[in-house]
Write a protein that holds these residues in place. Structure first.
Motif, PDB file in Angstrom:
ATOM      1  N   ASN A 165       7.795 -11.982  -3.626  1.00  0.00           N
ATOM      2  CA  ASN A 165       7.039 -11.189  -4.599  1.00  0.00           C
ATOM      3  C   ASN A 165       6.798 -11.968  -5.889  1.00  0.00           C
ATOM      4  O   ASN A 165       5.903 -11.626  -6.660  1.00  0.00           O
ATOM      5  CB  ASN A 165       7.756  -9.878  -4.901  1.00  0.00           C
ATOM      6  CG  ASN A 165       9.193 -10.072  -5.361  1.00  0.00           C
ATOM      7  OD1 ASN A 165       9.855 -11.024  -4.969  1.00  0.00           O
ATOM      8  ND2 ASN A 165       9.685  -9.164  -6.178  1.00  0.00           N
ATOM      9  N   GLY A 204       4.148 -16.135  -2.126  1.00  0.00           N
ATOM     10  CA  GLY A 204       3.622 -15.073  -1.284  1.00  0.00           C
ATOM     11  C   GLY A 204       2.370 -15.450  -0.526  1.00  0.00           C
ATOM     12  O   GLY A 204       2.047 -14.847   0.497  1.00  0.00           O
ATOM     13  N   LEU A 234      13.747  -8.267  -1.373  1.00  0.00           N
ATOM     14  CA  LEU A 234      12.834  -7.264  -0.823  1.00  0.00           C
ATOM     15  C   LEU A 234      13.351  -6.707   0.493  1.00  0.00           C
ATOM     16  O   LEU A 234      13.979  -7.415   1.283  1.00  0.00           O
ATOM     17  CB  LEU A 234      11.444  -7.860  -0.619  1.00  0.00           C
ATOM     18  CG  LEU A 234      10.755  -8.468  -1.841  1.00  0.00           C
ATOM     19  CD1 LEU A 234       9.334  -8.882  -1.489  1.00  0.00           C
ATOM     20  CD2 LEU A 234      10.773  -7.515  -3.023  1.00  0.00           C
ATOM     21  N   ASP A 248      10.823 -11.597   3.494  1.00  0.00           N
ATOM     22  CA  ASP A 248      11.189 -12.147   2.187  1.00  0.00           C
ATOM     23  C   ASP A 248      12.221 -13.262   2.367  1.00  0.00           C
ATOM     24  O   ASP A 248      13.395 -13.124   1.996  1.00  0.00           O
ATOM     25  CB  ASP A 248      11.722 -11.043   1.284  1.00  0.00           C
ATOM     26  CG  ASP A 248      11.880 -11.505  -0.161  1.00  0.00           C
ATOM     27  OD1 ASP A 248      11.295 -12.544  -0.510  1.00  0.00           O
ATOM     28  OD2 ASP A 248      12.594 -10.828  -0.925  1.00  0.00           O
ATOM     29  N   SER A 265       1.465 -14.709  -5.737  1.00  0.00           N
ATOM     30  CA  SER A 265       2.547 -14.048  -5.027  1.00  0.00           C
ATOM     31  C   SER A 265       2.262 -12.567  -4.838  1.00  0.00           C
ATOM     32  O   SER A 265       1.219 -12.059  -5.248  1.00  0.00           O
ATOM     33  CB  SER A 265       3.865 -14.271  -5.774  1.00  0.00           C
ATOM     34  OG  SER A 265       4.176 -15.646  -5.800  1.00  0.00           O
ATOM     35  N   LEU A 266       3.217 -11.871  -4.216  1.00  0.00           N
ATOM     36  CA  LEU A 266       3.029 -10.471  -3.814  1.00  0.00           C
ATOM     37  C   LEU A 266       3.704  -9.558  -4.827  1.00  0.00           C
ATOM     38  O   LEU A 266       4.546  -8.733  -4.483  1.00  0.00           O
ATOM     39  CB  LEU A 266       3.623 -10.263  -2.414  1.00  0.00           C
ATOM     40  CG  LEU A 266       3.120 -11.230  -1.340  1.00  0.00           C
ATOM     41  CD1 LEU A 266       3.855 -10.997  -0.015  1.00  0.00           C
ATOM     42  CD2 LEU A 266       1.619 -11.062  -1.130  1.00  0.00           C
ATOM     43  N   PHE A 272       4.228  -5.811  -4.229  1.00  0.00           N
ATOM     44  CA  PHE A 272       4.875  -5.360  -3.003  1.00  0.00           C
ATOM     45  C   PHE A 272       6.284  -4.858  -3.296  1.00  0.00           C
ATOM     46  O   PHE A 272       7.117  -5.568  -3.848  1.00  0.00           O
ATOM     47  CB  PHE A 272       4.911  -6.508  -1.994  1.00  0.00           C
ATOM     48  CG  PHE A 272       5.455  -6.118  -0.642  1.00  0.00           C
ATOM     49  CD1 PHE A 272       5.007  -4.973  -0.001  1.00  0.00           C
ATOM     50  CD2 PHE A 272       6.399  -6.896  -0.017  1.00  0.00           C
ATOM     51  CE1 PHE A 272       5.484  -4.625   1.242  1.00  0.00           C
ATOM     52  CE2 PHE A 272       6.889  -6.557   1.222  1.00  0.00           C
ATOM     53  CZ  PHE A 272       6.437  -5.416   1.861  1.00  0.00           C
TER      54      PHE A 272
END
Length: 435
Positions: free
Chosen positions: A319, A323, A366, A371, A401-402, A405
């Motif tokens: 995250n 990502g 995560l 992850d 990146s995420l 999320f």
């Protein structure tokens, strides 16, 4: 959007919304945190400029790192800004880049995106198709202005040694060079938007000097051919980038000591007026200018053994870093996770693990098995609470990146210069009603 805590002042490090008992680095920085060093940005810029032929312009591609402090530093060094979204445009303007120094690119633009850029004063665009030429011409007419554009071109072939090839295959990027050569009238524009240059970006992340020179050499030859086909003087030939850099592992920026001399000779043969800005030659970089300026600080949350494998869980993961590695936009992530500045276990009284250093599975917090940064990567002996750092994460870090999320807070972003903290802020996201 960027939300700066009003309590934050230069020289302090303050979290926007710290947890009740945040893990903090020795200097007081809550983790996870990206730390960007502006002195390293200036050093990378000087290094890259020394490899480029003169005279030439250099664009900073905000996609690598749009933090306002990074953008404003590079603009003060003479870089123009290359943006490809309303968010990046806003970041450039916030950083003090005038609209006249912004190039708006991207293979697809909404009408409202173009309208917003025009209203902000942007007059330089890059377009990728006949439709995009017509779209920009209509938008400029509606605003009662005239604009110039660079026509992005997708030539055949590709570039060896590239981390990611951008041309030579069916792509959203650029008009086919052969179509531009045989039917140039389709691409020269209308009454309010006219072609003023070419945009070529063949590949990214090339560490080998010969391979990078080959990539630029191919772009120069395509530019020579298409300048003749267009049949009118062009203001700018943007040869793109491709400069490599280490990513999330220790290492130095590549050196290209013979590149300027090689490109100078090729430009003299292909575009003899370039020394007098007829046309101006431009290059782009995001990765090279910012990769080595950043590191990601993180704390160990848990250490355990699972089916005979040491597993280390950190307070940051996909995250916040890497990502997009699975999408090939950034290299596969095999990070070097090291103790910063020789730091050892933190907090008096804590008992560190007695396990020897060795391979570990490196995971984030995560709630998904995705992850995972590495399945087996060398890592020092660590215990929960220990501070670690991932080096060379100034480019394609947080912003690739995420971050949304699973809803963990974005990491703090701390800007330093000469060892002094000059800015600290954190991205926040707010849901708001739309009409």
């Amino acid at each position: 959007m960027t939300d700066t805590d009003p309590r934050t002042r230069p020289g302090t490090v303050t979290a926007v919304a710290p947890s009740p008992r945040p893990a903090t680095a020795p200097d007081g920085t809550p983790t996870p945190a990206y730390v960007y060093d502006l002195a390293a940005v200036r050093s990378a810029h000087a290094r890259l400029r020394s490899w480029l032929p003169e005279p030439s312009e250099l664009y900073y591609s905000l996609k690598a790192n749009p933090h306002p402090a990074v953008v404003s530093t590079l603009h003060r060094l003479g870089c123009r800004a290359e943006v490809s979204s309303p968010g990046e445009l806003g970041a450039a303007l916030e950083a003090g880049v005038p609209a006249s120094d912004i190039l708006y690119t991207g293979p697809g633009k909404r009408d409202e995106d173009i309208a917003g850029a025009l209203a902000a004063g942007v007059r330089d665009f890059a377009v990728d198709s006949v439709h995009a030429v017509d779209q920009l011409d209509r938008a400029a007419a509606l605003h009662g202005v005239r604009v110039g554009y660079l026509l992005r071109v997708n030539p055949g072939g590709g570039s060896r040694g590239a981390g990611l090839r951008m041309t030579g295959d069916p792509s959203a990027f650029g008009a086919d060079a052969e179509d531009v050569r045989t039917r140039p009238q389709r691409y020269t524009g209308g009454d309010h938007a006219r072609i003023e240059g070419l945009h070529l970006y063949l590949a990214t992340n090339i560490a080998d000097e010969a391979a990078l020179g080959d990539s630029f050499g191919e772009a120069i030859e395509v530019a020579r051919t298409l300048c003749q086909a267009v049949g009118r003087p062009l203001r700018t030939i943007d040869l793109g980038g491709g400069f490599g850099a280490p990513y999330a592992r220790e290492g130095e920026l590549p050196a290209y000591p013979g590149l300027a001399a090689r490109l100078t000779g090729e430009l003299d043969r292909a575009l003899p007026g370039w020394r007098h800005h007829a046309p101006t030659v431009a290059f782009e970089s995001g990765r090279y200018l910012t990769a080595t300026c950043g590191r990601l600080l993180t704390r160990v949350l848990d250490v355990k053994e699972s089916h005979g494998q040491r597993v280390v869980v950190l307070d940051t993961g996909i995250n916040h870093l890497g990502g997009m590695a699975g999408l090939r936009r950034v290299p596969p992530l095999h990070p070097d996770v090291v103790r910063p500045d020789g730091a050892g276990p933190q907090d008096a009284g804590r008992t560190s693990t007695t396990e020897p250093p060795g391979p570990a599975m490196i995971c984030g917090p995560l709630c998904t098995p995705l992850d995972t940064w590495a399945r087996s990567r060398p890592l020092p002996a660590v215990a929960p609470g220990d501070l670690l750092a991932v080096p060379n994460t100034g480019a394609y870090g947080l912003h690739a990146s995420l971050v949304l999320f699973l809803g963990h807070p974005a990491p703090l972003e701390v800007v330093t210069d000469g060892g002094r903290t000059v800015r600290s802020d954190r991205l926040t996201f707010v849901r708001r009603a739309e009409p």
